[in-house]
Write a protein that holds these residues in place. Structure first.
Motif, mmCIF file in Angstrom:
data_model
loop_
_atom_site.group_PDB
_atom_site.id
_atom_site.type_symbol
_atom_site.label_atom_id
_atom_site.label_comp_id
_atom_site.label_asym_id
_atom_site.label_seq_id
_atom_site.Cartn_x
_atom_site.Cartn_y
_atom_site.Cartn_z
ATOM 1 N N ASP A 167 -8.661 -9.140 -2.160
ATOM 2 C CA ASP A 167 -9.746 -10.091 -1.853
ATOM 3 C C ASP A 167 -10.342 -9.781 -0.489
ATOM 4 O OD1 ASP A 167 -11.493 -12.197 -1.930
ATOM 5 O OD2 ASP A 167 -9.972 -13.752 -2.132
ATOM 6 N N PHE A 168 -9.496 -9.706 0.536
ATOM 7 C CA PHE A 168 -9.971 -9.294 1.857
ATOM 8 C C PHE A 168 -8.819 -8.743 2.674
ATOM 9 C CE2 PHE A 168 -9.501 -13.998 1.973
ATOM 10 C CZ PHE A 168 -8.513 -14.137 2.934
ATOM 11 N N HIS A 169 -9.184 -8.002 3.731
ATOM 12 C CA HIS A 169 -8.206 -7.320 4.567
ATOM 13 C C HIS A 169 -8.187 -7.892 5.984
ATOM 14 C CE1 HIS A 169 -7.172 -4.119 1.746
ATOM 15 N NE2 HIS A 169 -8.461 -4.040 1.432
ATOM 16 N N THR A 170 -7.080 -7.709 6.665
ATOM 17 C CA THR A 170 -6.939 -8.107 8.064
ATOM 18 C C THR A 170 -8.072 -7.512 8.904
ATOM 19 O OG1 THR A 170 -4.539 -8.159 7.825
ATOM 20 C CG2 THR A 170 -5.412 -8.054 10.062
ATOM 21 N N GLY A 171 -8.691 -8.359 9.739
ATOM 22 C CA GLY A 171 -9.766 -7.905 10.615
ATOM 23 C C GLY A 171 -11.142 -7.971 10.000
ATOM 24 N N GLU A 172 -11.230 -8.263 8.722
ATOM 25 C CA GLU A 172 -12.531 -8.328 8.049
ATOM 26 C C GLU A 172 -13.268 -9.614 8.437
ATOM 27 O OE1 GLU A 172 -14.242 -8.356 3.442
ATOM 28 O OE2 GLU A 172 -12.181 -7.731 3.854
ATOM 29 N N THR A 173 -14.592 -9.513 8.667
ATOM 30 C CA THR A 173 -15.405 -10.703 8.920
ATOM 31 C C THR A 173 -15.724 -11.358 7.587
ATOM 32 O OG1 THR A 173 -16.394 -9.766 10.923
ATOM 33 C CG2 THR A 173 -17.580 -11.570 9.863
ATOM 34 N N ILE A 182 -12.681 -14.646 10.940
ATOM 35 C CA ILE A 182 -12.071 -13.323 10.826
ATOM 36 C C ILE A 182 -10.734 -13.446 10.087
ATOM 37 C CG2 ILE A 182 -11.296 -11.273 12.077
ATOM 38 C CD1 ILE A 182 -14.243 -11.871 12.475
ATOM 39 N N ALA A 183 -10.485 -12.538 9.158
ATOM 40 C CA ALA A 183 -9.212 -12.542 8.437
ATOM 41 C C ALA A 183 -8.088 -12.069 9.358
ATOM 42 C CB ALA A 183 -9.297 -11.642 7.217
ATOM 43 N N HIS A 184 -7.019 -12.844 9.438
ATOM 44 C CA HIS A 184 -5.874 -12.482 10.286
ATOM 45 C C HIS A 184 -4.721 -11.891 9.471
ATOM 46 C CE1 HIS A 184 -7.787 -14.136 13.778
ATOM 47 N NE2 HIS A 184 -7.944 -15.304 13.184
ATOM 48 N N ARG A 185 -4.896 -11.822 8.148
ATOM 49 C CA ARG A 185 -3.935 -11.118 7.308
ATOM 50 C C ARG A 185 -4.621 -10.761 5.995
ATOM 51 N NH1 ARG A 185 0.680 -14.844 4.446
ATOM 52 N NH2 ARG A 185 -0.688 -16.194 3.232
ATOM 53 N N ASP A 186 -3.984 -9.867 5.224
ATOM 54 C CA ASP A 186 -4.536 -9.486 3.929
ATOM 55 C C ASP A 186 -4.442 -10.647 2.946
ATOM 56 O OD1 ASP A 186 -4.878 -6.954 4.962
ATOM 57 O OD2 ASP A 186 -3.069 -6.133 4.025
ATOM 58 N N GLN A 187 -5.371 -10.659 1.982
ATOM 59 C CA GLN A 187 -5.319 -11.642 0.895
ATOM 60 C C GLN A 187 -5.555 -10.918 -0.426
ATOM 61 O OE1 GLN A 187 -4.388 -14.670 0.585
ATOM 62 N NE2 GLN A 187 -5.107 -15.065 -1.487
ATOM 63 N N PRO A 188 -4.616 -10.947 -1.371
ATOM 64 C CA PRO A 188 -3.278 -11.522 -1.187
ATOM 65 C C PRO A 188 -2.454 -10.703 -0.198
ATOM 66 C CG PRO A 188 -3.402 -10.364 -3.277
ATOM 67 C CD PRO A 188 -4.791 -10.360 -2.721
ATOM 68 N N PRO A 189 -1.434 -11.320 0.409
ATOM 69 C CA PRO A 189 -0.644 -10.611 1.416
ATOM 70 C C PRO A 189 0.421 -9.689 0.804
ATOM 71 C CG PRO A 189 0.075 -12.877 1.250
ATOM 72 C CD PRO A 189 -1.109 -12.762 0.360
ATOM 73 N N PHE A 190 0.413 -9.552 -0.506
ATOM 74 C CA PHE A 190 1.358 -8.692 -1.225
ATOM 75 C C PHE A 190 0.715 -8.317 -2.559
ATOM 76 C CE2 PHE A 190 2.554 -13.221 -1.375
ATOM 77 C CZ PHE A 190 2.126 -13.533 -2.660
ATOM 78 N N ASP A 191 1.220 -7.272 -3.193
ATOM 79 C CA ASP A 191 0.811 -6.984 -4.563
ATOM 80 C C ASP A 191 1.266 -8.151 -5.431
ATOM 81 O OD1 ASP A 191 -0.174 -4.562 -3.753
ATOM 82 O OD2 ASP A 191 1.557 -3.399 -4.453
ATOM 83 N N ALA A 192 0.367 -8.663 -6.274
ATOM 84 C CA ALA A 192 0.690 -9.854 -7.063
ATOM 85 C C ALA A 192 0.347 -9.621 -8.526
ATOM 86 C CB ALA A 192 -0.073 -11.065 -6.524
ATOM 87 N N SER A 193 1.028 -10.370 -9.375
ATOM 88 C CA SER A 193 0.772 -10.267 -10.806
ATOM 89 C C SER A 193 -0.468 -11.058 -11.180
ATOM 90 C CB SER A 193 1.974 -10.787 -11.601
ATOM 91 O OG SER A 193 1.700 -10.716 -12.990
ATOM 92 N N ALA A 194 -1.291 -10.478 -12.058
ATOM 93 C CA ALA A 194 -2.486 -11.169 -12.541
ATOM 94 C C ALA A 194 -2.220 -11.910 -13.839
ATOM 95 C CB ALA A 194 -3.622 -10.169 -12.744
#
Length: 406
Positions: free
Chosen positions: A143-149, A47-59
């Motif tokens: 990529d994924f959000h907190t709480g996502e399986t 289970i994701a315990h935080r967002d990925q990326p955890p902030f807005d990031a430059s590509a």
């Protein structure tokens, strides 16, 4: 046998597999380091315990700016830099720009990244054209959000799934314990590879192949020394064995030298499957050793001695048992493919023919004798023919089970 007694003889492949699977349950979980988990089966989801990326990031490498500042070509004051692992912490104000690199956090107030190829630096300022190019910002949680399986229980871990677990910050994973599978080959005719065989002996080849299959499927194989055709020796070989599954190879039929079932009956064997309506492998059986023996309740799968028969039934039954004990989906993955040849009508037993997948479709080997190891070494699929199936023409769709090769 009364009318209500379950039928043991002549079961279909599906009936036999269902009875075998009814006798096994997923094994307990254990926690192992992430780096050691390749090939293991997850017992608990990731289970994701935080967002990925955890902030807005430059590509991209470029400049973080406010879109509102780029209504026309303009020159902005450079106030700092944002790099991966080292962000610019001040909110961006009107007329300001921050040098930014791929993966770096977007400063508060910025909502646009202009790639460096579309900007000209002039000392402490940067000249930019009007906004209109793509916005090279990776959003928080893209990529994924907190709480996502991220990974469900029952999936087999591979390098890509391990990377996902690492991205979620998992240092250890809960995986199913590897089932301990004990293999016993029987028969006076068997000599071990490397030994000098007698004039009427052959080298025992099924055990090494089955052990490798079990290992690939996620089990832990243990081979016992082969026994001859002796009831007491066979019983003694497994009497004290502790295993999640005992697999015997050979002695599975009803001839004078097929003594495995009689030997295990002395240990309280109860059969759930006596024979299966299949070719090759009809003598395959499955049962449980009685509680009166050490480790009572142990499951036993009896495979024929001919390598092709043993390997076909291992693919159809043993693999399912291993996967079920791991908590994975035990159902064989069949697929449809066109025939590269015509096939005659099948007989009364379901036939799983060794076959080769070619650019023109699947082709069964001409010689399906169950003693031929060379044919199995060349096969990459088992071609299923239902009992009493009519003749099939070239191009007709048939079911196959792909073999794991390479």
């Amino acid at each position: 046998m009364s009318a209500s007694t379950p039928r043991l003889k002549g079961l279909t492949v599906e009936e036999a597999r269902a009875r075998m699977l009814a006798a096994v349950t997923p094994l307990p979980a254990e926690s192992i380091a992430l780096a050691e988990a390749d090939g293991r089966v997850l017992a608990q989801p990731v289970i994701a315990h935080r967002d990925q990326p955890p902030f807005d990031a430059s590509a991209m490498d470029g400049w973080a700016v406010r879109r509102a500042d780029l209504a026309a070509e303009t020159t902005l004051r450079i106030v700092g830099e944002s790099a991966a692992g080292h962000g610019y912490v001040q909110p961006l104000k009107a007329g300001e720009a921050v040098r930014i690199f791929t993966g770096a956090p977007i400063p508060a107030g910025a909502d646009l990244v202009v790639i460096q190829e579309e900007a000209v630096r002039e000392g402490e300022t940067v000249r930019l054209g009007p906004a209109g190019q793509p916005n090279h910002v990776r959003p928080r949680g893209g990529d994924f959000h907190t709480g996502e399986t991220l990974l469900a229980a029952g999936v087999k871990l591979d390098p890509w799934r391990l990377s996902l677990a690492a991205a979620a910050g998992q240092a250890a994973l809960s995986v199913a314990r590897r089932p301990r599978i004990v293999l016993l080959a029987t028969g006076e005719e068997l000599a071990q590879p490397g030994d000098t065989p007698g004039p009427f002996q052959i080298f025992e080849s099924g055990g090494v192949g089955l052990a490798a299959m079990i290992r690939r499927w996620g089990g832990e194989p243990h081979r016992l020394a082969a026994t001859g055709d002796d009831i007491a020796a066979i019983a003694d070989a497994v009497r004290e064995v502790q295993a999640d599954l005992i697999v015997t190879v050979g002695g599975a039929s009803v001839g004078d030298h097929d003594l495995v079932k009689p030997a295990l009956e002395t240990l309280g064997l109860t059969l759930a499957v006596e024979t299966i309506n299949i070719r090759p492998g009809k003598p395959t059986w499955f049962g449980t050793l009685g509680a009166k023996t050490p480790g009572g309740g142990r499951r036993v799968l009896g495979l024929p001695g001919n390598p092709a028969s043993a390997f076909v039934c291992a693919e159809l039954f043993l693999k399912s048992l291993v996967l079920a004990m791991l908590g994975a989906d035990p159902a064989p993955r069949l697929e449809l493919i066109a025939l590269a040849q015509s096939l005659p009508a099948n007989g009364p037993r379901e036939h799983w023919a060794r076959a080769r997948i070619t650019p023109g479709g699947v082709r069964a080997f001409a010689d399906q004798d169950s003693s031929l190891v060379t044919v199995f070494a060349q096969a990459d699929a088992l071609l299923r023919r239902a009992a009493n199936a009519p003749a099939a023409g070239e191009g007709e769709l048939v079911e196959i089970l792909r073999l794991e090769r390479g």
